[in-house]
Design a protein around this motif. Structure first.
Motif, mmCIF file in Angstrom:
data_model
loop_
_atom_site.group_PDB
_atom_site.id
_atom_site.type_symbol
_atom_site.label_atom_id
_atom_site.label_comp_id
_atom_site.label_asym_id
_atom_site.label_seq_id
_atom_site.Cartn_x
_atom_site.Cartn_y
_atom_site.Cartn_z
ATOM 1 N N GLY A 24 0.763 -1.034 -0.055
ATOM 2 C CA GLY A 24 -0.105 -0.068 -0.099
ATOM 3 C C GLY A 24 0.848 1.213 0.179
ATOM 4 O O GLY A 24 1.217 1.805 -1.076
ATOM 5 N N SER A 25 1.036 1.548 1.165
ATOM 6 C CA SER A 25 1.851 3.036 1.049
ATOM 7 C C SER A 25 3.389 2.689 1.024
ATOM 8 O O SER A 25 3.700 1.563 1.313
ATOM 9 N N SER A 26 4.158 3.531 0.583
ATOM 10 C CA SER A 26 5.548 3.405 0.267
ATOM 11 C C SER A 26 6.350 3.055 1.492
ATOM 12 O O SER A 26 6.470 4.017 2.564
ATOM 13 N N LYS A 27 7.434 2.132 1.567
ATOM 14 C CA LYS A 27 7.936 1.821 2.629
ATOM 15 C C LYS A 27 9.468 1.387 2.242
ATOM 16 O O LYS A 27 9.611 0.941 1.006
ATOM 17 N N ILE A 28 10.378 1.145 3.151
ATOM 18 C CA ILE A 28 11.890 1.066 2.645
ATOM 19 C C ILE A 28 11.893 -0.520 2.466
ATOM 20 O O ILE A 28 11.586 -0.895 3.863
ATOM 21 N N TYR A 29 12.561 -1.108 1.557
ATOM 22 C CA TYR A 29 12.805 -2.631 1.740
ATOM 23 C C TYR A 29 14.427 -2.749 1.490
ATOM 24 O O TYR A 29 15.016 -2.081 0.822
ATOM 25 N N VAL A 30 14.731 -4.007 1.729
ATOM 26 C CA VAL A 30 16.278 -4.654 1.482
ATOM 27 C C VAL A 30 16.196 -6.112 0.708
ATOM 28 O O VAL A 30 14.828 -6.785 1.036
ATOM 29 N N MET A 31 16.840 -6.244 0.041
ATOM 30 C CA MET A 31 17.143 -7.671 -0.492
ATOM 31 C C MET A 31 18.481 -7.895 -0.793
ATOM 32 O O MET A 31 19.412 -7.100 -0.855
ATOM 33 N N ASN A 32 18.744 -9.179 -0.948
ATOM 34 C CA ASN A 32 20.145 -9.451 -1.384
ATOM 35 C C ASN A 32 20.126 -8.925 -2.799
ATOM 36 O O ASN A 32 19.353 -8.958 -3.566
ATOM 37 N N ALA A 33 21.600 -8.772 -3.295
ATOM 38 C CA ALA A 33 21.673 -8.234 -4.695
ATOM 39 C C ALA A 33 21.053 -9.245 -5.444
ATOM 40 O O ALA A 33 21.095 -8.880 -6.879
ATOM 41 N N ASN A 34 20.788 -10.679 -5.458
ATOM 42 C CA ASN A 34 20.400 -11.374 -6.237
ATOM 43 C C ASN A 34 18.840 -11.465 -6.233
ATOM 44 O O ASN A 34 18.057 -12.070 -7.076
ATOM 45 N N GLY A 35 18.307 -10.567 -5.593
ATOM 46 C CA GLY A 35 16.969 -10.599 -5.336
ATOM 47 C C GLY A 35 15.980 -11.136 -4.353
ATOM 48 O O GLY A 35 14.815 -11.054 -4.315
ATOM 49 N N THR A 36 16.881 -12.088 -3.694
ATOM 50 C CA THR A 36 16.484 -12.874 -2.750
ATOM 51 C C THR A 36 16.167 -12.394 -1.283
ATOM 52 O O THR A 36 16.609 -11.136 -1.120
ATOM 53 N N ASP A 37 15.360 -12.735 -0.513
ATOM 54 C CA ASP A 37 15.303 -12.316 0.845
ATOM 55 C C ASP A 37 14.454 -10.765 1.014
ATOM 56 O O ASP A 37 15.170 -10.268 1.684
ATOM 57 N N GLN A 38 13.606 -10.652 -0.061
ATOM 58 C CA GLN A 38 13.099 -9.275 0.242
ATOM 59 C C GLN A 38 12.145 -9.096 1.459
ATOM 60 O O GLN A 38 11.282 -9.955 1.808
ATOM 61 N N ARG A 39 12.650 -7.938 2.130
ATOM 62 C CA ARG A 39 11.824 -7.736 3.361
ATOM 63 C C ARG A 39 11.891 -6.274 3.698
ATOM 64 O O ARG A 39 12.678 -5.580 3.393
ATOM 65 N N CYS A 40 10.769 -5.836 4.598
ATOM 66 C CA CYS A 40 10.639 -4.522 5.002
ATOM 67 C C CYS A 40 11.755 -4.197 5.878
ATOM 68 O O CYS A 40 12.058 -4.765 6.916
ATOM 69 N N LEU A 41 12.423 -2.859 5.711
ATOM 70 C CA LEU A 41 13.653 -2.534 6.584
ATOM 71 C C LEU A 41 13.206 -2.104 8.032
ATOM 72 O O LEU A 41 13.813 -2.525 9.092
ATOM 73 N N LEU A 42 12.317 -1.181 7.996
ATOM 74 C CA LEU A 42 11.809 -0.689 9.299
ATOM 75 C C LEU A 42 10.255 0.058 9.020
ATOM 76 O O LEU A 42 9.925 0.285 8.111
ATOM 77 N N ALA A 43 9.820 -0.342 10.238
ATOM 78 C CA ALA A 43 8.387 0.285 10.415
ATOM 79 C C ALA A 43 8.401 1.480 11.165
ATOM 80 O O ALA A 43 8.748 1.653 12.115
ATOM 81 N N MET A 44 7.824 2.463 10.530
ATOM 82 C CA MET A 44 7.632 3.822 11.135
ATOM 83 C C MET A 44 6.425 4.524 10.541
ATOM 84 O O MET A 44 6.232 4.127 9.444
ATOM 85 N N PRO A 45 5.801 5.702 11.294
ATOM 86 C CA PRO A 45 4.572 6.351 10.617
ATOM 87 C C PRO A 45 4.861 6.847 9.397
ATOM 88 O O PRO A 45 6.072 7.352 9.120
ATOM 89 N N GLY A 46 3.861 7.223 8.580
ATOM 90 C CA GLY A 46 4.101 8.111 7.386
ATOM 91 C C GLY A 46 4.588 7.028 6.071
ATOM 92 O O GLY A 46 4.651 5.831 6.257
ATOM 93 N N GLU A 47 5.143 7.848 4.926
ATOM 94 C CA GLU A 47 5.477 7.073 4.048
ATOM 95 C C GLU A 47 6.973 7.243 3.974
ATOM 96 O O GLU A 47 7.420 8.329 3.684
ATOM 97 N N GLN A 48 7.891 6.181 3.424
ATOM 98 C CA GLN A 48 9.087 6.404 3.373
ATOM 99 C C GLN A 48 9.588 6.070 1.997
ATOM 100 O O GLN A 48 8.864 5.226 0.987
ATOM 101 N N SER A 49 10.663 6.789 1.331
ATOM 102 C CA SER A 49 11.165 6.805 -0.047
ATOM 103 C C SER A 49 12.391 7.211 -0.053
ATOM 104 O O SER A 49 13.245 7.319 0.823
#
Lengths: 446, 193
Positions: free
Chosen positions: A411-436
């Motif tokens: 839904g709203s924009s959040k920060i994610y990380v993944m390995n450089a090969n595209g695996t293990d995609q997950r949200c980096l941090l939960a905070m109010p508002g939209e992150q970009s």
């Protein structure tokens, strides 16, 4: 930020580190970690609870957190497969953490190839931590370290040990001394406000860096992470602000027109940015205090989003010179320009790997923005995100092993990380508002 | 005998008195009647004047209303022209700064308004929808605003009256998701300084 640095300085001064044993080379592991290939195998690792010499229950709780934090920190890298505690056949916390106490067969039988044991001694103020990494197959200790410092420095001690492990296995310093800058909206304001934040590599301890109470975007940290450049509407139009984070001083590029998309040159106090005072937005090379050195691009359409090769001799950027936004590479010595993206009609926000010739970017296909990876040799792009909202602003970790990006998959924009090969995609941090607009910093020097 | 004489005298006196009284009352009556006539005349005159005044006021009221109506109509005309100038945006296709024929028609109205109001200066804001990269959208917004300014300069509006600023995707008109919102947000918007 200032607090963080002051803390780090005091911490570095008080923290005593004794190198207990320097491990002999175990080169076979070095060859195993190939983080840019999707087939990379994760090394099975066991981190049983640490052993503690203390009767106090709060100390025992902290110790449990320490082994858990070690697991989480190493797991973040994507190099390891963390084994479930339920499968463990022995408890080093009870029987001791030395090689002589460990029955390696108990670990190899559950599939562990690496084992970390830890011994903790605590008093009311200080913490002493002895951490060891074992090769369970060869029944050998690979790394042994002892750290001592104030109790509050436990996170730093664990990160240092994890850095040692990653350096031992990959020959590179890893990412534990890096940070991530990003933009977040500030909810419940009268007008739309975006400010710049900084957090640790793993999303820990986000802190607000700017307080313009305006729209601020495009953060970029200098190679030594002392300077932050960004675009702000503080004066009613987009201008570039260059700020010394510690000393809170800096300069502004507020010449007529749109002044946007700053990006630092590696290892130099120089940056590139797009200015529109002469024409449409063109990329210029600037000194660290905002003086124009020269104009780099010369086209009749948009040129924006520069990103430099590790040696600073080449620059990837976005240009609309062909009629649609595509990525190009410029040789800064010859000023020769060549196009590197040909798929689709919308390829934007390039980021050049800090360790090689890989370039990641955000491309649009079937009305959806995804992260792709290509290189300067014309290798066909690899798609890294799939069917997960819009994915934008990718940025490589300093070792090139991971990618941080923003995504609207939930839904709203959040920060994610993944390995450089595209695996293990997950949200980096939960905070109010939209992150970009995330950008991964270079490694911070102590 | 004396008694009778006495009574006669009283009667005479009474007769005289009554006659006197009668005369007095008659005289009084006469005066009263003159007053009434004067009062009626005055009332009629007053009524006439009041009527005249009422008519005058009514006429004034009518004129005032007419004037107000005229002024309001004028104001409305100016207001709607200004309203349209501020609120009718120039729209763009996705990833484009080209001026469609519809956009050029709207810009024609802007030219008319700017010519009729030679004392005003404007800010032309370039905006984008939320899709795509922040930095690219800032550049695209810049290009949209610049395209509009150039068009107006070509139509004879002095460049010194127009300033441009790009907001990229930072200030959507409609913050919801979907093509309806995106279409409204890809715009050049005029603000009177």
């Amino acid at each position: 930020m200032k607090k963080t640095y002051t803390f780090l300085r005091i911490f570095s001064a008080t923290l005593c580190i004794w190198l207990v044993i320097i491990a002999n080379g175990f080169a076979q592991f070095r060859n195993e970690i190939r983080f840019d290939e999707p087939s990379a195998r994760k090394i099975p690792l066991a981190v049983p609870n640490f052993h503690i010499v203390s009767e106090k229950s709060e100390d025992i709780d902290l110790t449990k957190n320490l082994s858990q934090l070690t697991e989480e920190t190493l797991n973040f890298t994507g190099f390891f497969k963390i084994l479930d505690h339920g499968a463990f056949l022995e408890e080093p916390a009870k029987i001791g953490i030395d090689k002589t106490n460990i029955t390696f067969k108990n670990w190899t039988i559950i599939g562990a190839e690496l084992l970390i044991t830890g011994g903790i001694v605590m008093d009311s103020e200080f913490l002493e931590m002895e951490l060891r990494l074992f090769d369970t197959v060869k029944a050998e200790m690979l790394i042994g370290k002892r750290y001592k410092g104030p109790k509050s420095g436990y996170r730093e001690m664990i990160r240092r040990f994890c850095s040692e492990i990653v350096f031992f296995l990959t020959g590179k310093p890893g990412i534990f001394q890096s940070k991530i800058v990003f933009v977040s909206t500030i909810p419940n304001q009268q007008k739309r406000v975006k400010e710049i934040f900084i957090c640790d590599f793993d999303g820990y301890a986000p802190k607000q860096l700017t307080s313009d109470k305006n729209i601020i975007i495009s953060p970029s940290l200098s190679y030594d992470a002392k300077w932050l450049a960004y675009t702000s509407y503080k004066k009613g139009k987009p201008d570039i602000y260059i700020m010394n984070i510690l000393e809170k001083r800096g300069s502004i590029i507020d010449i007529q027109g749109t002044n946007i998309s700053p990006a630092w040159v590696p290892n130099r106090f120089e940056l590139a940015a797009s200015l529109s005072y002469e024409n449409d937005t063109e990329i210029y090379l600037l000194t660290g205090d905002g003086k124009i050195i020269k104009r780099l691009t010369k086209s009749w359409d948009i040129d924006v989003s520069p990103s430099f090769a590790p040696d600073g001799k080449q620059m990837a950027f976005l240009s609309r010179r062909s009629g649609s936004p595509q990525l190009y590479v410029m040789n800064l010595e010859t000023e020769e320009v060549r196009r590197i993206t040909f798929d689709g009609k919308y390829n934007t926000s390039p980021c050049w790997s800090p360790v090689g010739d890989k370039i990641i970017y955000s491309g649009m296909k079937d009305n959806s923005l995804d992260i792709y990876m290509t290189d300067t040799k014309g290798t066909p792009p690899i798609q890294l995100t799939h069917n997960a909202g819009d994915n934008e602003s990718p940025s490589f970790s300093p070792d090139g092993s991971m990618i941080v990006f923003s995504s609207s998959r939930e839904g709203s924009s959040k920060i994610y990380v993944m390995n450089a090969n595209g695996t293990d995609q997950r949200c980096l941090l939960a905070m109010p508002g939209e992150q970009s607009d995330p950008e991964w910093s270079p490694l911070l020097k102590e | 005998m004396r008694k009778i004489y006495g009574k006669k005298w009283i009667v005479v006196v009474l007769i005289f008195m009554s006659m006197f009284l009668f005369m007095v009352s008659c005289a009084k009556k006469q005066v009263q009647s003159t007053d009434t006539i004067d009062a009626d005349k005055a009332r009629l005159e007053a009524d006439r004047l009041a009527e005249q005044e009422r008519a005058r006021l009514a006429e004034e009221e009518r004129l005032r209303k007419e004037r107000e109506a005229r002024e309001m109509a004028e104001r409305e005309a100016t207001g709607s022209a200004q309203h349209a100038f501020i609120n009718v945006d120039v729209l763009f296709a996705f990833d484009s700064s080209e001026l469609s024929s519809e956009a050029q028609e709207i810009l024609g109205n802007k030219v008319t308004y700017l010519n009729e109001h030679s004392d005003i200066a404007v800010v032309i804001e370039g905006h984008c929808d939320e899709r795509g990269t922040t930095e690219y959208n800032l550049a695209l917004g810049d290009r949209r605003a610049a395209k509009v300014k150039r068009y107006l300069v070509d139509k004879g509006i002095s460049a010194s009256r127009m300033q441009t600023v790009s907001y990229g995707e930072e200030r959507p008109l409609d913050a919801s998701k979907g093509e309806d919102a995106y279409e409204k947000n890809r715009r050049a918007h005029f603000v009177i300084k």
